[in-house]
Write a protein that holds these residues in place. Structure first.
Motif, PDB file in Angstrom:
ATOM      1  N   PHE A   1       0.887  -1.131  -0.088  1.00 29.02           N
ATOM      2  CA  PHE A   1       0.062   0.067   0.091  1.00 29.02           C
ATOM      3  C   PHE A   1       0.866   1.262   0.076  1.00 29.02           C
ATOM      4  CE2 PHE A   1      -2.298  -3.466   1.973  1.00 29.02           C
ATOM      5  CZ  PHE A   1      -3.737  -3.470   1.581  1.00 29.02           C
ATOM      6  N   CYS A   2       0.432   2.413  -0.707  1.00 33.06           N
ATOM      7  CA  CYS A   2       1.046   3.746  -0.432  1.00 33.06           C
ATOM      8  C   CYS A   2       0.902   4.175   0.998  1.00 33.06           C
ATOM      9  CB  CYS A   2       0.403   4.780  -1.424  1.00 33.06           C
ATOM     10  SG  CYS A   2      -1.452   5.007  -1.117  1.00 33.06           S
ATOM     11  N   ALA A   3       1.596   5.159   1.471  1.00 32.36           N
ATOM     12  CA  ALA A   3       1.577   5.353   2.606  1.00 32.36           C
ATOM     13  C   ALA A   3       0.236   6.114   3.079  1.00 32.36           C
ATOM     14  CB  ALA A   3       2.540   6.763   3.065  1.00 32.36           C
ATOM     15  N   GLN A   4      -0.655   6.811   1.950  1.00 31.73           N
ATOM     16  CA  GLN A   4      -1.781   7.377   2.492  1.00 31.73           C
ATOM     17  C   GLN A   4      -2.809   6.287   2.727  1.00 31.73           C
ATOM     18  OE1 GLN A   4      -0.006   8.228  -0.006  1.00 31.73           O
ATOM     19  NE2 GLN A   4       0.369  10.360   0.069  1.00 31.73           N
ATOM     20  N   CYS A   5      -3.010   5.101   1.710  1.00 26.75           N
ATOM     21  CA  CYS A   5      -3.591   4.159   2.067  1.00 26.75           C
ATOM     22  C   CYS A   5      -3.550   3.034   3.154  1.00 26.75           C
ATOM     23  CB  CYS A   5      -3.901   3.172   0.649  1.00 26.75           C
ATOM     24  SG  CYS A   5      -4.572   3.951  -0.736  1.00 26.75           S
ATOM     25  N   TYR A   6      -2.174   2.964   3.537  1.00 24.19           N
ATOM     26  CA  TYR A   6      -1.819   2.348   4.772  1.00 24.19           C
ATOM     27  C   TYR A   6      -2.180   2.898   5.863  1.00 24.19           C
ATOM     28  CZ  TYR A   6       1.447  -0.214   7.789  1.00 24.19           C
ATOM     29  OH  TYR A   6       1.864  -1.148   8.551  1.00 24.19           O
ATOM     30  N   ASP A   7      -1.967   4.126   6.007  1.00 22.58           N
ATOM     31  CA  ASP A   7      -2.720   5.019   7.256  1.00 22.58           C
ATOM     32  C   ASP A   7      -4.198   4.650   7.539  1.00 22.58           C
ATOM     33  OD1 ASP A   7       0.088   5.601   7.792  1.00 22.58           O
ATOM     34  OD2 ASP A   7      -0.446   7.531   6.868  1.00 22.58           O
ATOM     35  N   THR A   8      -4.890   4.335   6.576  1.00 24.37           N
ATOM     36  CA  THR A   8      -6.395   4.089   6.693  1.00 24.37           C
ATOM     37  C   THR A   8      -6.527   2.725   7.304  1.00 24.37           C
ATOM     38  OG1 THR A   8      -6.582   3.278   4.474  1.00 24.37           O
ATOM     39  CG2 THR A   8      -6.861   5.680   4.845  1.00 24.37           C
ATOM     40  N   LYS A   9      -5.905   1.712   7.465  1.00 25.92           N
ATOM     41  CA  LYS A   9      -6.090   0.357   7.852  1.00 25.92           C
ATOM     42  C   LYS A   9      -5.765   0.399   9.441  1.00 25.92           C
ATOM     43  CE  LYS A   9      -6.123  -0.749   3.431  1.00 25.92           C
ATOM     44  NZ  LYS A   9      -7.268  -0.923   2.768  1.00 25.92           N
ATOM     45  N   GLU A  10      -6.858  -0.629   9.773  1.00 28.41           N
ATOM     46  CA  GLU A  10      -6.686  -0.777  11.479  1.00 28.41           C
ATOM     47  C   GLU A  10      -5.575  -1.837  11.593  1.00 28.41           C
ATOM     48  OE1 GLU A  10     -10.094  -2.014  13.079  1.00 28.41           O
ATOM     49  OE2 GLU A  10     -11.179  -0.321  12.653  1.00 28.41           O
ATOM     50  N   ILE A  11      -4.410  -1.484  12.050  1.00 27.09           N
ATOM     51  CA  ILE A  11      -3.175  -2.442  12.094  1.00 27.09           C
ATOM     52  C   ILE A  11      -2.738  -2.646  13.526  1.00 27.09           C
ATOM     53  CG2 ILE A  11      -0.555  -2.313  11.560  1.00 27.09           C
ATOM     54  CD1 ILE A  11      -1.591  -0.239   9.302  1.00 27.09           C
ATOM     55  N   SER A  12      -2.554  -3.848  13.830  1.00 24.11           N
ATOM     56  CA  SER A  12      -1.917  -4.349  15.393  1.00 24.11           C
ATOM     57  C   SER A  12      -0.554  -4.054  15.436  1.00 24.11           C
ATOM     58  CB  SER A  12      -2.194  -5.729  15.186  1.00 24.11           C
ATOM     59  OG  SER A  12      -3.670  -6.207  15.293  1.00 24.11           O
ATOM     60  N   VAL A  13      -0.132  -3.521  16.494  1.00 20.76           N
ATOM     61  CA  VAL A  13       1.157  -3.097  16.839  1.00 20.76           C
ATOM     62  C   VAL A  13       1.762  -4.278  17.644  1.00 20.76           C
ATOM     63  CG1 VAL A  13       2.695  -1.481  17.779  1.00 20.76           C
ATOM     64  CG2 VAL A  13       0.862  -0.843  16.266  1.00 20.76           C
ATOM     65  N   CYS A  14       2.940  -4.687  17.450  1.00 19.17           N
ATOM     66  CA  CYS A  14       3.583  -5.655  18.467  1.00 19.17           C
ATOM     67  C   CYS A  14       3.990  -4.990  19.678  1.00 19.17           C
ATOM     68  CB  CYS A  14       4.895  -6.315  17.732  1.00 19.17           C
ATOM     69  SG  CYS A  14       5.901  -7.407  18.886  1.00 19.17           S
ATOM     70  N   ALA A  15       3.522  -5.818  20.961  1.00 23.01           N
ATOM     71  CA  ALA A  15       3.655  -5.110  22.283  1.00 23.01           C
ATOM     72  C   ALA A  15       5.233  -5.122  22.526  1.00 23.01           C
ATOM     73  CB  ALA A  15       2.930  -6.165  23.173  1.00 23.01           C
ATOM     74  N   ALA A  16       6.010  -6.100  21.935  1.00 24.92           N
ATOM     75  CA  ALA A  16       7.424  -5.917  22.257  1.00 24.92           C
ATOM     76  C   ALA A  16       8.201  -5.198  21.295  1.00 24.92           C
ATOM     77  CB  ALA A  16       7.974  -7.440  21.855  1.00 24.92           C
ATOM     78  N   CYS A  17       8.073  -5.132  19.881  1.00 22.14           N
ATOM     79  CA  CYS A  17       9.118  -4.226  19.197  1.00 22.14           C
ATOM     80  C   CYS A  17       8.311  -2.970  18.642  1.00 22.14           C
ATOM     81  CB  CYS A  17       9.413  -4.903  17.911  1.00 22.14           C
ATOM     82  SG  CYS A  17       8.239  -5.463  16.691  1.00 22.14           S
ATOM     83  N   LYS A  18       7.072  -2.906  18.945  1.00 22.17           N
ATOM     84  CA  LYS A  18       6.211  -1.771  18.678  1.00 22.17           C
ATOM     85  C   LYS A  18       6.162  -1.381  17.040  1.00 22.17           C
ATOM     86  CE  LYS A  18       6.069  -0.959  23.010  1.00 22.17           C
ATOM     87  NZ  LYS A  18       5.214  -1.522  23.861  1.00 22.17           N
ATOM     88  N   LYS A  19       6.310  -2.491  16.405  1.00 20.58           N
ATOM     89  CA  LYS A  19       6.381  -2.355  14.957  1.00 20.58           C
ATOM     90  C   LYS A  19       4.904  -2.988  14.292  1.00 20.58           C
ATOM     91  CE  LYS A  19      11.146  -2.015  13.873  1.00 20.58           C
ATOM     92  NZ  LYS A  19      12.241  -2.659  13.146  1.00 20.58           N
ATOM     93  N   PRO A  20       4.163  -2.649  13.118  1.00 15.98           N
ATOM     94  CA  PRO A  20       3.152  -3.165  12.870  1.00 15.98           C
ATOM     95  C   PRO A  20       3.218  -4.563  12.518  1.00 15.98           C
ATOM     96  CG  PRO A  20       3.599  -1.176  11.421  1.00 15.98           C
ATOM     97  CD  PRO A  20       4.737  -1.361  12.398  1.00 15.98           C
ATOM     98  N   ILE A  21       2.001  -5.371  12.640  1.00 19.07           N
ATOM     99  CA  ILE A  21       2.170  -6.663  12.511  1.00 19.07           C
ATOM    100  C   ILE A  21       1.369  -6.941  11.396  1.00 19.07           C
ATOM    101  CG2 ILE A  21       1.310  -9.028  13.338  1.00 19.07           C
ATOM    102  CD1 ILE A  21       1.351  -7.897  16.244  1.00 19.07           C
TER     103      ILE A  21
END
Length: 325
Positions: free
Chosen positions: A175-195
Motif C-alpha cells: 500500500f502507499c503511505a496514505q492508504c496504509y494509514d487508513t488500515k486498522e493495524i495491530s502493533v507488536c507489544a514487544a518491538c512496537k512495529k506493525p504486525i
C-alpha cells in the motif's frame, strides 16, 4: 548366397542367416565385435570413433573425457570451460548449485549463474539486487516479503497508483503511505512495529510470534502453553521456579489454592471435569477419575463396568497404602 559381403571377413551370407545391419553395413553376428577387445557388444550397444566401433568400456577408456566434478566418463552432451569438461548435471553454479544449462557468466574465475553473479556484484557495491528483474537497484529500494525490489514494479493495492520506497506491506499486499494509514493495524507489544502477518493474542496485547517470549529465559513459546504472572508470560519451567505451582485451569498464580491429585487449582476454578459445575471444596463431595475431579452426579452417569474398575483400582491403592504403614 546373397551378393552382399560381411564388412569384416568379406564373405557372403547364407540364405536365412542372421545378418547384423548398422548404418547400412552388414556383418555376420560373430564378426560384429569391438575393434579393441574383439568381444560382442553387450545388448548391441556400441560407440563409433573415426568410423570404428567400440564397446562402451573401451570407448570410455580410449576417447571419453572425464567429468571435472564427479570424475566419471562423459558419454553424450558435454559442457566445457577452461580446458575442463563436465556432465550437464555436474556443471553447476558454485554459489547456488543450480545447473547452468541455461547459460552462465564467469565470476571470480568460476562458472556462475547470471542471478548469483548479479547478486554478488550488487553486494560488492553495497547495493540491492531486485528480486523481480535481477538488476541492481541504484535508488531507494522497496521491501516486499523480505525481498528488495525496484518500487516501479508495484502499484498500491487499494488506489493502484505507482509505489515509491515508502510503500508499506500489510497482509501480503503493498500500500502507499496514505492508504496504509487508513488500515486498522495491530502493533507488536514487544518491538512496537506493525504486525502484517500472523499475530499472537495474549495478556490483552498483540505480538509477533517470534517476539512473544518467556519473561525469564526469553525463548519464544512457539505455540506451547504459557503461564501468566502480573503483566508477564513465562514458560512452565521458569514459572514453577519463580512462583510455584500455577492453577491447572487458568495457568496463573493460584488464589486460595486447592491441591488435589498432584495438581493445584484456584478455589473458584475447581470444577467438575464432566459438567464444568463449580465444586465447593470445603463442603462438596467429589471423586477422582484420571487425576481429575468429578461431582457425584457425573460419576453416577458412568457405565457400571467402569465404576467397578475404578472401585477396584481405588481399593487396590488403599491396600498398598495400608501395607506400607
Amino acid at each position: 548366397m546373397t551378393s552382399t559381403l560381411c564388412a569384416i571377413c568379406r564373405e557372403g551370407f547364407l540364405p536365412k542367416q542372421t545378418v547384423v545391419n548398422a548404418n547400412g553395413v552388414q556383418w555376420h553376428p560373430q564378426c560384429f565385435v569391438c575393434v579393441q577387445c574383439l568381444q560382442p557388444f553387450p545388448e548391441g550397444l556400441f560407440f563409433e570413433h573415426e568410423g570404428r566401433k567400440y564397446c562402451q568400456t573401451d570407448y570410455e577408456s580410449l576417447f571419453a573425457p572425464i567429468c571435472h566434478e564427479c570424475g566419471q566418463y562423459i558419454i553424450g552432451r558435454i559442457f566445457a570451460h577452461k580446458n575442463a569438461k563436465w556432465h550437464p548435471k555436474c556443471f553447476t553454479c558454485y554459489m547456488c548449485s543450480k545447473e547452468l544449462s541455461g547459460g552462465f557468466v564467469v565470476h571470480q574465475g568460476r562458472p556462475t549463474c547470471k542471478p548469483c553473479a548479479a547478486k554478488a556484484r550488487a553486494e560488492a557495491d553495497s547495493k540491492y539486487l531486485c528480486a523481480q528483474c535481477n538488476h541492481i537497484i541504484d535508488t531507494e529500494h522497496l521491501t516486499f516479503k523480505g525481498e528488495p525490489y525496484h518500487p516501479h514494479h508495484f502499484d498500491c493495492f487499494d488506489c493502484h497508483r505507482p509505489l515509491t520506497h515508502h510503500a508499506k506491506e500489510l497482509h501480503a499486499h503493498l500500500f502507499c503511505a496514505q492508504c496504509y494509514d487508513t488500515k486498522e493495524i495491530s502493533v507488536c507489544a514487544a518491538c512496537k512495529k506493525p504486525i502484517s502477518g500472523r499475530a499472537v493474542s495474549a495478556l490483552d496485547k498483540k505480538w509477533h510470534p517470534e517476539h512473544f517470549v518467556c519473561g525469564h529465559c526469553e525463548r519464544p513459546f512457539a505455540g506451547e502453553r504459557f503461564y501468566e504472572h502480573g503483566t508477564m508470560a513465562y514458560c512452565e519451567l521458569h514459572y514453577r521456579k519463580l512462583f510455584g505451582e500455577p492453577c491447572f485451569y487458568c495457568c496463573k498464580s493460584a488464589a486460595d489454592e486447592i491441591v488435589q491429585f498432584n495438581k493445584t487449582w484456584c478455589e473458584n476454578h475447581f470444577f467438575c471435569h464432566g459438567c464444568d459445575v463449580h465444586i465447593k471444596y470445603s463442603n462438596s463431595k467429589f471423586l477422582e477419575i484420571d487425576f481429575l475431579p468429578y461431582c457425584k452426579k457425573c460419576y453416577g452417569k458412568l457405565p457400571d463396568e467402569l465404576k467397578k474398575r475404578l472401585k477396584k483400582a481405588a481399593e487396590s491403592l488403599e491396600r498398598k497404602k495400608v501395607g506400607k504403614k
